[in-house]
Motif scaffolding. Structure first.
Motif, mmCIF file in Angstrom:
data_model
loop_
_atom_site.group_PDB
_atom_site.id
_atom_site.type_symbol
_atom_site.label_atom_id
_atom_site.label_comp_id
_atom_site.label_asym_id
_atom_site.label_seq_id
_atom_site.Cartn_x
_atom_site.Cartn_y
_atom_site.Cartn_z
ATOM 1 N N THR A 127 0.830 -1.205 0.000
ATOM 2 C CA THR A 127 0.000 0.000 0.000
ATOM 3 C C THR A 127 0.862 1.252 0.000
ATOM 4 O OG1 THR A 127 -1.678 -1.223 1.232
ATOM 5 C CG2 THR A 127 -1.877 1.162 1.194
ATOM 6 N N GLN A 149 -6.555 1.491 -2.315
ATOM 7 C CA GLN A 149 -7.758 1.223 -1.527
ATOM 8 C C GLN A 149 -7.862 -0.257 -1.160
ATOM 9 O OE1 GLN A 149 -9.818 3.336 -0.220
ATOM 10 N NE2 GLN A 149 -8.996 5.195 -1.203
ATOM 11 N N LEU A 183 -5.554 -0.824 1.728
ATOM 12 C CA LEU A 183 -6.131 -0.352 2.986
ATOM 13 C C LEU A 183 -7.202 -1.317 3.498
ATOM 14 C CD1 LEU A 183 -6.413 3.481 2.245
ATOM 15 C CD2 LEU A 183 -4.852 2.366 3.866
ATOM 16 N N SER A 233 -7.243 -3.271 7.061
ATOM 17 C CA SER A 233 -8.373 -3.248 7.998
ATOM 18 C C SER A 233 -8.820 -4.662 8.338
ATOM 19 C CB SER A 233 -9.534 -2.469 7.379
ATOM 20 O OG SER A 233 -9.163 -1.113 7.153
ATOM 21 N N GLN A 241 -4.461 5.269 9.680
ATOM 22 C CA GLN A 241 -4.842 6.670 9.567
ATOM 23 C C GLN A 241 -3.788 7.461 8.798
ATOM 24 O OE1 GLN A 241 -7.754 7.865 10.413
ATOM 25 N NE2 GLN A 241 -8.442 5.896 11.269
ATOM 26 N N ARG A 267 -4.012 6.683 5.048
ATOM 27 C CA ARG A 267 -5.144 7.353 4.414
ATOM 28 C C ARG A 267 -4.844 8.833 4.188
ATOM 29 N NH1 ARG A 267 -10.065 4.484 7.874
ATOM 30 N NH2 ARG A 267 -10.029 2.499 6.679
ATOM 31 N N SER A 268 -4.211 9.457 5.171
ATOM 32 C CA SER A 268 -3.815 10.852 4.995
ATOM 33 C C SER A 268 -2.778 10.986 3.885
ATOM 34 C CB SER A 268 -3.254 11.392 6.314
ATOM 35 O OG SER A 268 -2.806 12.717 6.164
ATOM 36 N N ARG A 327 -4.500 10.767 0.481
ATOM 37 C CA ARG A 327 -5.148 12.019 0.082
ATOM 38 C C ARG A 327 -4.110 13.025 -0.407
ATOM 39 N NH1 ARG A 327 -8.384 10.881 4.718
ATOM 40 N NH2 ARG A 327 -7.014 12.191 6.003
#
Length: 288
Positions: free
Chosen positions: A24, A55, A58, A62, A96, A99-100, A103
């Motif tokens: 990832t 995605q 991620l 999870s 987290q 994901r940041s 973006r």
């Protein structure tokens, strides 16, 4: 034995997490480097494709976190449980952070693409050999794009024809299934008619045998009746002949000696001894 399985599953989950994390992170870095200067042509993956892979990574992270959360209560010792809880907290922070970073990488990729488009525009509007080569390259790309579009359109038409053929084949299969159902129904009806014809044939055979038996019975009965009639007639003729003989004999006897014959034939008659004083010489008067 069960604790060993839980510990082994815990280690496997951590290994899966590490692999998914590295993949990832690599996809996010590729997104961040997407469209920088003129290296966009050398990228093997498109931006949506890279975002999809990130995605998916991620989601795998999870899932690994969820599996570890399920394994925590099943660990054998408190040290394992405490270590697993710390690992869960660390994984949550890393997710987290990823994901940041994703973006921010998408924002950087968009900025890189705008910058590359600006450089491309400047090269096209500028002069020199580099600009001419760039325009030719773009024309070649435009020709290739047009050829690709025509090939795509041809493939689309081919796909449409294939879809139509599949639909036609489906309708043909449905017609075959209906025909098969009709044939099966006809076969069942034919079997029913065959059984009916077999029963009818058996009944006809029984009726024929009964007819022959009736004919035999009638013939035998008629013969017996005829024999009985002949017997009765013959007996009757014999009695008549005997009666005639008796009558003839009686008549013959009466012609020879009537008084004796009458006495012989009839029962003896007892005549009372009565004296009759008959005057034979008295003249007979005619009453008339």
């Amino acid at each position: 034995m069960a604790t060993d399985i839980v510990v082994e599953e815990f280690n496997k989950t951590k290994k899966d997490w590490d692999e998914a994390y590295l993949q990832t992170l690599a996809h996010i870095q590729a997104i961040e480097q997407y469209g920088k200067s003129r290296s966009n042509a050398g990228n093997k993956e498109s931006l949506p494709r890279l975002n999809g892979l990130a995605q998916d990574g991620l989601a795998m992270l999870s899932a690994a976190q969820f599996n570890l959360d399920l394994l925590v209560p099943q660990l054998p010792t408190d040290d394992h449980i405490q270590n697993a809880q710390l690992t869960l907290q660390s994984w949550n922070k890393q997710i987290q952070s990823l994901r940041s970073s994703l973006r921010n990488a998408n924002l950087q990729a968009k900025a890189n693409m705008r910058k590359a488009a600006q450089e491309e525009r400047e090269l096209l509007l500028g002069g020199g050999e580099e600009s001419t080569a760039r325009r030719r390259n773009l024309q070649t790309k435009a020709g290739m794009t047009s050829a690709a579009e025509s090939i795509t359109e041809s493939l689309r038409r081919t796909r449409q024809l294939m879809v139509q053929e599949v639909e036609r084949s489906g309708s043909t299969l449905m017609a075959f299934e209906e025909s098969t159902g009709v044939l099966k129904k006809a076969e069942s009806e034919y079997k029913g008619h065959v059984s009916l014809l077999t029963r009818t044939r058996n009944l006809l055979s029984t009726m024929k045998r009964q007819d022959v038996l009736d004919r035999i019975i009638l013939t035998v009965g008629f013969l017996l009746f005829s024999l009985a009639v002949l017997y009765v007639v013959s007996k009757r003729i014999g009695i008549l002949k005997l009666q005639r003989k008796v009558v003839g004999a009686i008549k013959a006897g009466m012609a020879g000696d009537p008084i004796n014959n009458v006495i012989q034939v009839n029962e003896p008659v007892v005549v009372p001894n009565v004296d009759f004083d008959l005057n034979l010489e008295q003249p007979m008067h005619d009453e008339l």
